[in-house]
Every structure is written in C-alpha cells, then in structure tokens.
Write a protein that holds these residues in place. Sequence first.
Motif, short mmCIF file in Angstrom:
data_model
loop_
_atom_site.label_atom_id
_atom_site.label_comp_id
_atom_site.label_asym_id
_atom_site.label_seq_id
_atom_site.Cartn_x
_atom_site.Cartn_y
_atom_site.Cartn_z
N THR A 182 -2.36 9.16 -9.80
CA THR A 182 -3.26 8.24 -10.52
C THR A 182 -4.02 8.94 -11.63
O THR A 182 -4.62 8.26 -12.45
CB THR A 182 -4.28 7.64 -9.54
OG1 THR A 182 -5.14 8.69 -9.07
CG2 THR A 182 -3.60 6.94 -8.38
N TYR B 198 -5.55 3.93 3.32
CA TYR B 198 -5.46 5.38 3.15
C TYR B 198 -4.49 5.93 4.18
O TYR B 198 -4.57 5.58 5.37
CB TYR B 198 -6.83 6.04 3.30
CG TYR B 198 -6.76 7.53 3.11
CD1 TYR B 198 -6.76 8.07 1.84
CD2 TYR B 198 -6.63 8.39 4.20
CE1 TYR B 198 -6.65 9.44 1.65
CE2 TYR B 198 -6.53 9.76 4.01
CZ TYR B 198 -6.54 10.27 2.74
OH TYR B 198 -6.42 11.62 2.56
N ARG C 40 -2.79 4.68 -0.41
CA ARG C 40 -3.33 5.81 -1.15
C ARG C 40 -3.36 7.03 -0.25
O ARG C 40 -3.50 6.91 0.96
CB ARG C 40 -4.77 5.54 -1.60
CG ARG C 40 -4.88 4.66 -2.78
CD ARG C 40 -6.30 4.62 -3.27
NE ARG C 40 -6.36 3.83 -4.49
CZ ARG C 40 -7.47 3.40 -5.03
NH1 ARG C 40 -8.63 3.70 -4.47
NH2 ARG C 40 -7.45 2.69 -6.12
N GLU D 56 -0.69 6.99 -5.12
CA GLU D 56 -0.69 5.65 -4.55
C GLU D 56 0.62 4.95 -4.81
O GLU D 56 1.41 5.34 -5.70
CB GLU D 56 -1.87 4.83 -5.04
CG GLU D 56 -1.92 4.57 -6.51
CD GLU D 56 -3.18 3.78 -6.90
OE1 GLU D 56 -4.19 3.82 -6.19
OE2 GLU D 56 -3.12 3.13 -7.94
N TYR E 84 5.60 6.96 -4.84
CA TYR E 84 4.16 7.21 -5.06
C TYR E 84 3.97 7.80 -6.45
O TYR E 84 4.82 8.53 -6.95
CB TYR E 84 3.61 8.16 -3.99
CG TYR E 84 3.48 7.48 -2.66
CD1 TYR E 84 2.26 6.93 -2.26
CD2 TYR E 84 4.57 7.33 -1.82
CE1 TYR E 84 2.15 6.27 -1.05
CE2 TYR E 84 4.47 6.66 -0.61
CZ TYR E 84 3.26 6.13 -0.23
OH TYR E 84 3.15 5.45 0.96
N LEU F 44 -4.86 12.26 -6.23
CA LEU F 44 -4.68 10.99 -5.56
C LEU F 44 -3.34 10.40 -5.95
O LEU F 44 -3.01 10.33 -7.14
CB LEU F 44 -5.81 10.04 -5.95
CG LEU F 44 -5.78 8.65 -5.33
CD1 LEU F 44 -6.09 8.73 -3.84
CD2 LEU F 44 -6.81 7.74 -6.01
#
Length: 174
Positions: A144, A86, A122, A171, A141, A169
């Motif tokens: 999601t 994270y 993430r 990732e 990135y 979110l």
Amino acid sequence: MLLTPATEADFPAVIEIANIAYRGTGTTKSWNHETGILEGQRLNESLLREDLAARPDGHLLTYRDEPNAPLLGTVWLNPQDDGIWYLGLFTIRPELQNRHLGRRLLAAAEDFAKQRGGCRIRMTVLHVRDTLIAWYERRGYTLTGETQPFPYGDDRFGKPLRDDLHFVLLEKDI
C-alpha cells in the motif's frame, strides 16, 4: 484441510510452531524465517493469552489434516472496520512447506474472513523480508505504500538485530 478455532489445549503447539517458523529454531528451518533480523522468542503463553484477551473478536485458527492430527499451521484473523480483516501469525511447519500448504491455508483464511463479511485482508511484514513479500504479492497482495514503525524497546516478540526495521502494509480485496 481442517481449519478450526484454537483451544487452550492447542496453545503449546501454536507457540512451538510460531517459534520454529519465525525464528528458525528446530532441525528444519523455514524458508522465510527471521534469523539475522530478530532473535529470541516470537511467542510465549503469556503473549498469546494477552493477544487473545485484547482482541476478543479475533480468530486464532489451527490447520490440521483431520481432527486430533498434529498441528500443521496457524493463522490469526482479526476483524477491523469496514470489512477489513487483519491477518497475522501465519505459520506452516517448516518441514511441510514444500507441499503448498501455505497457499491452501491462506486461501482458507481469506474465505473464512469473506464468509464473515470481510472484503479486504491486511497484514504487516518486516520490510527486509523481500522473499516473503514477493510470495504474498504472487497471491494477489499489494504493497500500500504505508509503513508502521518497529516496536523498538519492546522485546516481548524478540530482540531486533538491526536498527532500521519497520513494517510494510500489504492488502488484498477478497
């Protein structure tokens, strides 16, 4: 770029840069501040210490040009399950943001996690921060589709100025 673990002596500068970058305080505002979304502090010493104690495997890193030079930025990296890390508390001094330091710090943070077995980063971002989300997307990135609720009623990280906030979110495989 010098990316090193934060020490207790760094805490005042870490707190200062977080409040300047996130809340738009100071003489130079960040291009991605949260003015109009949240107000009040982003970080104080007790919150910083609480976060560090709650995540003993995490890494609060500082970014400087050289040892003992002024703090230019910060990043928090916390290992989770299955090689996922994270990323949070990502800051660059607003008056230096036009030097592409954020790109370099993000790449260094990704490399830091990868060298320690990370395979994915993430992060969560307030859904209304379109410009910031787009910046992360340009760096590989992806959204999601997952969301997380905003912690209404917990003003430790600032007071919300809207009643429709949630986190998205993002990732990236590293």
